[in-house]
Design a protein around this motif. Sequence first.
Motif, PDB file in Angstrom:
ATOM      1  N   SER A 117      -2.561  -2.246   0.092  1.00  0.00           N
ATOM      2  CA  SER A 117      -1.194  -2.001  -0.386  1.00  0.00           C
ATOM      3  C   SER A 117      -1.140  -1.027  -1.560  1.00  0.00           C
ATOM      4  O   SER A 117      -0.083  -0.473  -1.856  1.00  0.00           O
ATOM      5  CB  SER A 117      -0.534  -3.320  -0.788  1.00  0.00           C
ATOM      6  OG  SER A 117      -1.247  -3.926  -1.858  1.00  0.00           O
ATOM      7  N   ASP A 118      -2.270  -0.819  -2.238  1.00  0.00           N
ATOM      8  CA  ASP A 118      -2.282   0.142  -3.342  1.00  0.00           C
ATOM      9  C   ASP A 118      -2.641   1.552  -2.883  1.00  0.00           C
ATOM     10  O   ASP A 118      -2.883   2.439  -3.698  1.00  0.00           O
ATOM     11  CB  ASP A 118      -3.235  -0.310  -4.446  1.00  0.00           C
ATOM     12  CG  ASP A 118      -4.659  -0.534  -3.953  1.00  0.00           C
ATOM     13  OD1 ASP A 118      -4.896  -0.379  -2.729  1.00  0.00           O
ATOM     14  OD2 ASP A 118      -5.525  -0.874  -4.774  1.00  0.00           O
ATOM     15  N   GLY A 119      -2.691   1.763  -1.573  1.00  0.00           N
ATOM     16  CA  GLY A 119      -2.895   3.090  -1.016  1.00  0.00           C
ATOM     17  C   GLY A 119      -4.336   3.514  -0.850  1.00  0.00           C
ATOM     18  O   GLY A 119      -4.614   4.637  -0.427  1.00  0.00           O
ATOM     19  N   VAL A 120      -5.285   2.622  -1.132  1.00  0.00           N
ATOM     20  CA  VAL A 120      -6.700   2.945  -0.987  1.00  0.00           C
ATOM     21  C   VAL A 120      -7.125   2.712   0.464  1.00  0.00           C
ATOM     22  O   VAL A 120      -6.774   1.693   1.065  1.00  0.00           O
ATOM     23  CB  VAL A 120      -7.567   2.102  -1.939  1.00  0.00           C
ATOM     24  CG1 VAL A 120      -9.038   2.442  -1.770  1.00  0.00           C
ATOM     25  CG2 VAL A 120      -7.133   2.327  -3.377  1.00  0.00           C
ATOM     26  N   THR A 121      -7.877   3.663   1.027  1.00  0.00           N
ATOM     27  CA  THR A 121      -8.330   3.571   2.412  1.00  0.00           C
ATOM     28  C   THR A 121      -9.851   3.529   2.461  1.00  0.00           C
ATOM     29  O   THR A 121     -10.527   4.251   1.717  1.00  0.00           O
ATOM     30  CB  THR A 121      -7.819   4.763   3.234  1.00  0.00           C
ATOM     31  OG1 THR A 121      -6.388   4.732   3.265  1.00  0.00           O
ATOM     32  CG2 THR A 121      -8.343   4.720   4.658  1.00  0.00           C
ATOM     33  N   ILE A 122     -10.378   2.671   3.318  1.00  0.00           N
ATOM     34  CA  ILE A 122     -11.825   2.577   3.505  1.00  0.00           C
ATOM     35  C   ILE A 122     -12.118   2.597   4.995  1.00  0.00           C
ATOM     36  O   ILE A 122     -11.400   1.991   5.792  1.00  0.00           O
ATOM     37  CB  ILE A 122     -12.390   1.301   2.832  1.00  0.00           C
ATOM     38  CG1 ILE A 122     -13.909   1.357   2.750  1.00  0.00           C
ATOM     39  CG2 ILE A 122     -11.935   0.055   3.547  1.00  0.00           C
ATOM     40  CD1 ILE A 122     -14.501   0.273   1.866  1.00  0.00           C
ATOM     41  N   SER A 123     -13.164   3.341   5.381  1.00  0.00           N
ATOM     42  CA  SER A 123     -13.537   3.464   6.786  1.00  0.00           C
ATOM     43  C   SER A 123     -14.912   2.854   7.007  1.00  0.00           C
ATOM     44  O   SER A 123     -15.846   3.088   6.225  1.00  0.00           O
ATOM     45  CB  SER A 123     -13.562   4.936   7.218  1.00  0.00           C
ATOM     46  OG  SER A 123     -12.280   5.522   7.067  1.00  0.00           O
TER      47      SER A 123
END
Length: 268
Positions: free
Chosen positions: A240-246
């Motif tokens: 929800s804080d806009g951080v993306t992990i792949s």
Amino acid sequence: MSPSLPLHFLFTVAAFLTSPVSSHFSSTSSSPSPDSTPSLSDWRSARATYYAASDPRDAVGGACGYGDLVKAGYGMATVGLSESLFERGQICGACFQLRCVEDLRWCIPGTSIIVTVTNFCAPNYGFTAEGGGHCNPPNKHFVLPIEAFEKIAIWKAGNMPVQYRRIKCRKEGGIRYTVSGYGIYLSVLISNVAGAGDVSAVKIKGTRTGWLPMGRNWGQNWHINADLNHQALSFEVTSSDGVTISSYNVAPKDWNFGQTFEGKQFES
């Protein structure tokens, strides 16, 4: 022991199988010092009640879809939120710090707890918000297992004034992906998420596809209609804080429905 006032919960039962993983991860219920606790918000006022240890709601799971909370690794460091806080399930997995205030008779001084959102406390419009409808709008209300409640207040307190703040989640191990479904229908439960804790977007990728967006089914269950059988699965998760992990090739090409896999983790 039973709560002094009736609680009305909404439960959603998910019909999926999970396979055991090598270890289970628990949310902390200790009382960290304020200086060591990562804070995302200021202290705000709310109220809290509890449910008894004999209540089966932890065994059948709650509105976030995590299933048995002990087996899922959350233990008793969990909470159900009133409608004014629940955000239609988007906040599932977020972490809060709670402390008891304003009642020197029942509060345990100098204590706080950290809990993960796993459930929803439904409104009861048979009562007013001031007269028994604890979880009715606009009330900000937390419902805790008695094991968590008793870390900050004596159980006889019942409906207690508390202060709360949103904090970052600290979890052991990586994000967990539990795959269920049938045929080309794929459902993935995402759990044990650190950082912001709640998930706002998910993409999935097979070895023969590009990134495909998944839709939120309910809580932290995400779904897609796509033929991904016999392909290694990768996941892209945005909090929800806009951080993306792949996480690439989390599930091998011979994965089966009912299995749980572990990927990379957000920083906490």
